[in-house]
Design a protein around this motif. Sequence first.
Motif: not given
Length: 243
Positions: A72-73, A76, A79, A95, A97-98, A220, A223, A228, A230
């Motif tokens: 999930h974004p 953290h 991550t 990662q 990351l949507r 958010r 990051m 990255k 998506d």
Amino acid sequence: MTLLLLAGTGEAKDIAKGLAKTSIDAVASLAGATRQPKALAIPTRVGGFGSADGFRAYLEEAGITAILDATHPFAHRITDRTAAICAELGLDYAQFLRAPWEPQDGDNWTQITSEAEAAEFVTEGQTVFLGTGRQTLDRFANLQGCRVICRQIDPPTGPFPFEGGEFLVGRPPFPVADEVALFERLGVDWLIVKNAGGARSETKLTAARQLGIPVLMIKRPLMPDGVKLDKVEDALVWAKAHV
């Protein structure tokens, strides 16, 4: 050479399905936040790794050579730790990351940086619907004199952590029409969500737009540096190139 997929999102399920159709040696990991998670298409371990040393030990024991982080974004801590350890050990890391949600015509959003800021906008006696999950629920304890409804996947194992709150159990997907009916029945004055992005959970925002319900959107966290991705297709291409 083995890929570790850090899962926990709908897109991670799609990535796992794609990996299962390849010759890539891959294993998925779920943190265990949901008590009965839906099965993934590749071998899966469930539960945290404990300390950073425990995570390092697992990577060595499992022969992990690359990590695709599709958590999930707002996960953290996972991550940040994963990115740092991959850099330390020289492991390939990317990662998934949507893209974050963006307001559309008809939306009434207020951007906030933390849960505690919600009390600056919500007034006493209003009904608040939390689409933020139970893990950060205690951070809304300053919403005094409000009706606070927290939706979560699993049935609660204890009482609501502060006065005026109630749990609502539900497992996605949540169609827009169902969300509209739910918000109307509950008399929701505010919707509070984390900017997780993604089409699967956007329906509550569509319902709020249709009903004219204002939204407090939690930004958010920052990051870590790194690759990255998506799109699920790009994640699979990356995996094939690094395992």
